[in-house]
Scaffold this motif. Structure first.
Motif, PDB file in Angstrom:
ATOM      1  N   ALA A 191       0.795  -1.122  -0.016  1.00  0.00           N
ATOM      2  CA  ALA A 191       0.099  -0.019   0.037  1.00  0.00           C
ATOM      3  C   ALA A 191       0.942   1.240   0.008  1.00  0.00           C
ATOM      4  N   THR A 200      -5.236   6.732   5.147  1.00  0.00           N
ATOM      5  CA  THR A 200      -6.068   5.411   4.428  1.00  0.00           C
ATOM      6  C   THR A 200      -5.350   4.252   5.157  1.00  0.00           C
ATOM      7  N   ILE A 201      -4.075   4.079   4.773  1.00  0.00           N
ATOM      8  CA  ILE A 201      -3.356   2.751   5.225  1.00  0.00           C
ATOM      9  C   ILE A 201      -3.733   2.355   6.951  1.00  0.00           C
ATOM     10  N   ARG A 203      -6.389   3.342   8.581  1.00  0.00           N
ATOM     11  CA  ARG A 203      -7.993   3.055   8.550  1.00  0.00           C
ATOM     12  C   ARG A 203      -8.096   1.949   8.040  1.00  0.00           C
ATOM     13  N   LYS A 204      -7.655   1.373   6.824  1.00  0.00           N
ATOM     14  CA  LYS A 204      -7.892   0.380   6.265  1.00  0.00           C
ATOM     15  C   LYS A 204      -7.176  -0.857   6.355  1.00  0.00           C
ATOM     16  N   HIS A 205      -5.953  -0.778   6.821  1.00  0.00           N
ATOM     17  CA  HIS A 205      -4.937  -1.942   6.961  1.00  0.00           C
ATOM     18  C   HIS A 205      -4.592  -2.141   8.309  1.00  0.00           C
ATOM     19  N   PRO A 208      -8.154  -2.120  11.472  1.00  0.00           N
ATOM     20  CA  PRO A 208      -8.833  -3.266  11.492  1.00  0.00           C
ATOM     21  C   PRO A 208      -8.189  -4.816  12.273  1.00  0.00           C
ATOM     22  N   ASN A 209      -6.871  -4.596  12.001  1.00  0.00           N
ATOM     23  CA  ASN A 209      -5.959  -5.720  12.714  1.00  0.00           C
ATOM     24  C   ASN A 209      -5.783  -5.640  13.978  1.00  0.00           C
TER      25      ASN A 209
END
Length: 297
Positions: A191, A200-201, A203-205, A208-209
């Protein structure tokens, strides 16, 4: 069948058996978890339906019934003010669960922000954030909560804030550890190479982990938050009278324990049952869903 074929069949049977065992319901595989969960649900029902379940008002006093032993009217006896102990225990469940849940959620939010910042930063910023986390972890939660109560003052809302602040350190340490593992993964590196914005990285990657392990930690820390809040009330610096708080009830009854043991014994038993049940539930959830523990099994 040859010995080689037998060994191969045994090797394939072990993972199959483990998989079948895991497919069984968690309630079947963990009977103590099931019992503890039922106890927790009963306490939650008492908190929700306290007005319908309590036989008296928790603050209703009666001079004629002062320190009355358990009988047909007052099932668990009364305290030195003539207040019904059963009613105060039922209403006290509300405060115990409210303080425990809200303070843990607030502490988790603070730990998430601090842990993300510490895990994603570098240089002097990382050093400063790590020193903040270390300073919080250097002292037990109760000592930190006492210090924060001395600054904030007494009351239910102040206890919630104090306990939440004392729990930020453990949550931040967990989040930072997960962030350090996730940010070096290939999908995060890819990414970055695609020039995707850093927010964005995250928030999206990354986020969540780290959220799921944080949710598992929340279930484990609820019992600790309830114990710390009850300890503050026991010391006389937490919730103020006449709030039906278990710590206050235990503290009040300790002066009469030689001839009115029910005053401290009953709320102490309720507190012990809730803490044990929550600890068993939290440990079972952590062992069942924590990716690190599942990978080691």
């Amino acid at each position: 069948m040859s010995s080689t074929e037998t060994r191969l069949s045994n090797l394939t049977a072990v993972p199959a058996a483990a998989s079948a065992s895991r497919r069984k319901s968690m309630f079947v595989r963990r009977p103590f978890f099931t019992m503890a969960l039922l106890v927790t649900v009963c306490f939650a029902a008492c908190a929700i339906f306290a007005p319908q379940l309590a036989p008296f008002s928790p603050t209703q006093q009666s001079i004629e019934a002062m320190m009355a032993p358990p009988d047909g009217v007052h099932l668990l006896g009364t305290d030195s003010y003539g207040q019904d102990i059963l009613s105060r225990i039922i209403y006290g469940t509300r405060y115990a669960l409210l303080i425990g849940l809200v303070s843990v959620v607030l502490g988790a939010i603070g730990g998430l922000v601090l842990g993300l910042a510490a895990g994603l930063s570098s240089g002097r910023t990382e050093w400063l954030l790590l020193r903040i986390i270390d300073s919080i972890l250097a002292l037990p939660s109760l000592i930190l909560a006492v210090a924060f109560i001395a600054i904030l003052g007494q009351g239910v809302d102040k206890v919630i804030i104090a306990v939440a602040l004392s729990l930020i350190g453990p949550f931040a340490r967990t989040v930072r550890s997960d962030v350090l593992q996730v940010k070096v993964q290939l999908f995060v590196e890819a990414a970055k190479l695609m020039s995707i914005p850093r927010f964005t990285i995250i928030r999206k990657h990354i986020l969540p982990n780290v959220l799921f392990p944080l949710l598992v930690q929340i279930t484990v820390r609820i019992s600790e938050a309830i114990l710390v809040s009850s300890s503050l009330s026991f010391l006389g610096i937490g919730v103020t009278p006449p709030t039906p708080d278990w710590g206050l009830m235990i503290a009040e009854g300790r002066s009469f324990v030689s001839f009115a043991a029910w005053m401290s014994g009953m709320p102490g038993l309720a507190l012990a049952l809730l803490l044990i049940a929550l600890s068993i539930v939290g440990d079972a959830v952590r062992e069942e869903f924590d990716p690190k523990l599942r990978a080691s099994q």
